[in-house]
Design a protein around this motif. Structure first.
Motif, PDB file in Angstrom:
ATOM      1  N   PHE A  41      10.648   9.640  36.850  1.00 39.22           N
ATOM      2  CA  PHE A  41       9.326   9.823  35.980  1.00 39.22           C
ATOM      3  C   PHE A  41       9.631   8.952  34.812  1.00 39.22           C
ATOM      4  O   PHE A  41       8.381   8.460  34.253  1.00 39.22           O
ATOM      5  CB  PHE A  41       9.291  11.263  35.419  1.00 39.22           C
ATOM      6  CG  PHE A  41       8.044  11.518  34.936  1.00 39.22           C
ATOM      7  CD1 PHE A  41       6.923  12.119  35.694  1.00 39.22           C
ATOM      8  CD2 PHE A  41       7.898  11.630  33.564  1.00 39.22           C
ATOM      9  CE1 PHE A  41       5.510  12.375  35.101  1.00 39.22           C
ATOM     10  CE2 PHE A  41       6.683  11.676  33.033  1.00 39.22           C
ATOM     11  CZ  PHE A  41       5.525  12.436  33.678  1.00 39.22           C
ATOM     12  N   VAL A  42      10.628   8.938  33.775  1.00 43.75           N
ATOM     13  CA  VAL A  42      11.022   8.236  32.816  1.00 43.75           C
ATOM     14  C   VAL A  42      10.917   6.467  33.218  1.00 43.75           C
ATOM     15  O   VAL A  42      10.382   5.742  32.313  1.00 43.75           O
ATOM     16  CB  VAL A  42      12.222   8.380  32.147  1.00 43.75           C
ATOM     17  CG1 VAL A  42      12.907   7.581  30.969  1.00 43.75           C
ATOM     18  CG2 VAL A  42      12.232  10.038  31.729  1.00 43.75           C
ATOM     19  N   ALA A  43      11.493   6.204  34.476  1.00 46.82           N
ATOM     20  CA  ALA A  43      11.478   4.825  34.667  1.00 46.82           C
ATOM     21  C   ALA A  43       9.975   4.467  34.862  1.00 46.82           C
ATOM     22  O   ALA A  43       9.538   3.318  34.692  1.00 46.82           O
ATOM     23  CB  ALA A  43      12.167   4.706  35.774  1.00 46.82           C
ATOM     24  N   ALA A  44       9.194   5.238  35.219  1.00 49.10           N
ATOM     25  CA  ALA A  44       7.645   4.979  35.647  1.00 49.10           C
ATOM     26  C   ALA A  44       6.960   4.650  34.365  1.00 49.10           C
ATOM     27  O   ALA A  44       6.069   3.745  34.350  1.00 49.10           O
ATOM     28  CB  ALA A  44       6.980   6.113  36.426  1.00 49.10           C
ATOM     29  N   ARG A  45       7.429   5.279  33.361  1.00 48.87           N
ATOM     30  CA  ARG A  45       7.014   4.977  31.946  1.00 48.87           C
ATOM     31  C   ARG A  45       7.303   3.808  31.242  1.00 48.87           C
ATOM     32  O   ARG A  45       6.707   3.484  30.308  1.00 48.87           O
ATOM     33  CB  ARG A  45       7.200   6.121  31.157  1.00 48.87           C
ATOM     34  CG  ARG A  45       6.527   7.663  31.551  1.00 48.87           C
ATOM     35  CD  ARG A  45       6.688   8.591  30.388  1.00 48.87           C
ATOM     36  NE  ARG A  45       7.890   8.678  29.562  1.00 48.87           N
ATOM     37  CZ  ARG A  45       8.145   9.404  28.689  1.00 48.87           C
ATOM     38  NH1 ARG A  45       7.077  10.181  28.120  1.00 48.87           N
ATOM     39  NH2 ARG A  45       9.180   9.399  27.948  1.00 48.87           N
ATOM     40  N   GLY A  46       8.382   3.090  31.824  1.00 50.12           N
ATOM     41  CA  GLY A  46       8.815   1.900  31.475  1.00 50.12           C
ATOM     42  C   GLY A  46      10.119   2.013  30.608  1.00 50.12           C
ATOM     43  O   GLY A  46      10.536   0.962  29.997  1.00 50.12           O
ATOM     44  N   ASP A  47      10.549   3.047  30.608  1.00 53.66           N
ATOM     45  CA  ASP A  47      11.680   3.323  29.170  1.00 53.66           C
ATOM     46  C   ASP A  47      13.192   3.037  30.125  1.00 53.66           C
ATOM     47  O   ASP A  47      14.017   2.660  29.646  1.00 53.66           O
ATOM     48  CB  ASP A  47      11.917   4.972  29.113  1.00 53.66           C
ATOM     49  CG  ASP A  47      10.664   5.218  28.286  1.00 53.66           C
ATOM     50  OD1 ASP A  47      10.096   4.468  27.325  1.00 53.66           O
ATOM     51  OD2 ASP A  47      10.384   6.441  27.982  1.00 53.66           O
ATOM     52  N   LEU A  48      13.029   3.011  31.632  1.00 51.48           N
ATOM     53  CA  LEU A  48      14.267   2.702  32.275  1.00 51.48           C
ATOM     54  C   LEU A  48      13.682   1.838  33.346  1.00 51.48           C
ATOM     55  O   LEU A  48      12.574   1.923  33.875  1.00 51.48           O
ATOM     56  CB  LEU A  48      15.014   3.861  32.861  1.00 51.48           C
ATOM     57  CG  LEU A  48      15.521   4.974  31.866  1.00 51.48           C
ATOM     58  CD1 LEU A  48      16.235   6.180  32.354  1.00 51.48           C
ATOM     59  CD2 LEU A  48      16.785   4.345  31.103  1.00 51.48           C
ATOM     60  N   ASN A  49      14.745   1.287  33.962  1.00 54.92           N
ATOM     61  CA  ASN A  49      14.557   0.482  35.225  1.00 54.92           C
ATOM     62  C   ASN A  49      14.760   1.228  36.432  1.00 54.92           C
ATOM     63  O   ASN A  49      15.661   1.876  36.534  1.00 54.92           O
ATOM     64  CB  ASN A  49      15.611  -0.798  35.283  1.00 54.92           C
ATOM     65  CG  ASN A  49      15.134  -1.576  36.631  1.00 54.92           C
ATOM     66  OD1 ASN A  49      15.581  -1.300  37.579  1.00 54.92           O
ATOM     67  ND2 ASN A  49      14.345  -2.559  36.204  1.00 54.92           N
ATOM     68  N   PHE A  50      13.670   1.411  37.500  1.00 58.41           N
ATOM     69  CA  PHE A  50      13.716   2.120  38.468  1.00 58.41           C
ATOM     70  C   PHE A  50      14.977   1.922  39.404  1.00 58.41           C
ATOM     71  O   PHE A  50      15.635   2.795  39.726  1.00 58.41           O
ATOM     72  CB  PHE A  50      12.522   2.141  39.514  1.00 58.41           C
ATOM     73  CG  PHE A  50      12.280   2.753  40.388  1.00 58.41           C
ATOM     74  CD1 PHE A  50      12.112   4.246  40.317  1.00 58.41           C
ATOM     75  CD2 PHE A  50      12.426   2.229  41.591  1.00 58.41           C
ATOM     76  CE1 PHE A  50      12.146   5.261  41.524  1.00 58.41           C
ATOM     77  CE2 PHE A  50      12.157   3.098  42.972  1.00 58.41           C
ATOM     78  CZ  PHE A  50      12.347   4.661  42.656  1.00 58.41           C
TER      79      PHE A  50
END
Length: 202
Positions: A41-50
């Protein structure tokens, strides 16, 4: 609660995902079913790389499985059950859990490590009979990594796909996530008290 958990995962970053997945394997009450979807979820927001989230989650899961493998290899089944009987309540681990994992390994052979990593009730403890049976470290790491990779990827993907419905997800999961955390704590306390009572009775 959902928003706060997302903020924590975002703040901890890759190290946090790695450590949480490592602890999830050592300390069974911590569920990967909560960690990895939130990381996705956090990766989808752009904060982490999926992709990085999946890789560090897998690495944490595999590293966390090693203590159980070595425990099985060093102690053997009989002493491992004795350890579970005496100290396992802190980990919600019982002698019966050791027997169940061993039976699973006996029925399915070395592939049990791969498939076991995909089954929530088995994935943490399947490392114990692998160590008891003397499965080579190379094979153990290969099977564990493949199984863990699939599991963490599926969970992270579920969280990643939910991001587009953030408002709805947040609205529904705020009370749900709070309930999950409370139930996790209560379930841990229940097993802790039950197993301590059983060990004293014996």
């Amino acid at each position: 609660m959902f928003d706060k958990i997302v903020e924590i995962v975002s703040a901890l970053g890759y190290v946090g995902v790695f450590l949480l997945m490592l602890l999830e394997n050592i300390f069974p009450p911590i569920p990967s079913e909560l960690i990895m979807p939130l990381a996705g979820f956090v990766a989808a927001r752009g904060d982490l790389n999926f992709i990085a989230v999946i890789l560090v989650g897998t690495a944490g899961s595999v590293v966390g499985a090693l203590p159980w493998y070595y425990a099985g290899a060093k102690l053997g089944q009989k002493r491992m059950k004795h350890f579970a009987e005496r100290w396992g309540h802190w980990l919600t681990l019982s002698p019966e859990d050791v027997d169940k994992a061993s039976d699973w390994f006996d029925r399915h052979g070395k592939g049990a490590v791969f498939f076991g990593r995909l089954i929530p009730a088995v994935r943490t403890l399947i490392s114990v009979p692998a160590g008891i049976a003397g499965m080579s470290m190379t094979k153990f790491l290969v099977y564990s990594t493949l199984g863990s990779l699939i599991w963490t990827a599926l969970l992270a993907l579920a969280g990643y796909l939910l991001e587009s419905q953030y408002q709805k997800v947040s609205e529904y999961l705020n009370p749900v996530s709070t309930a999950i955390v409370v139930l996790m704590v209560l379930y841990y306390l229940y097993r802790l008290i039950r197993q301590r009572f059983a060990s004293k009775k014996q």
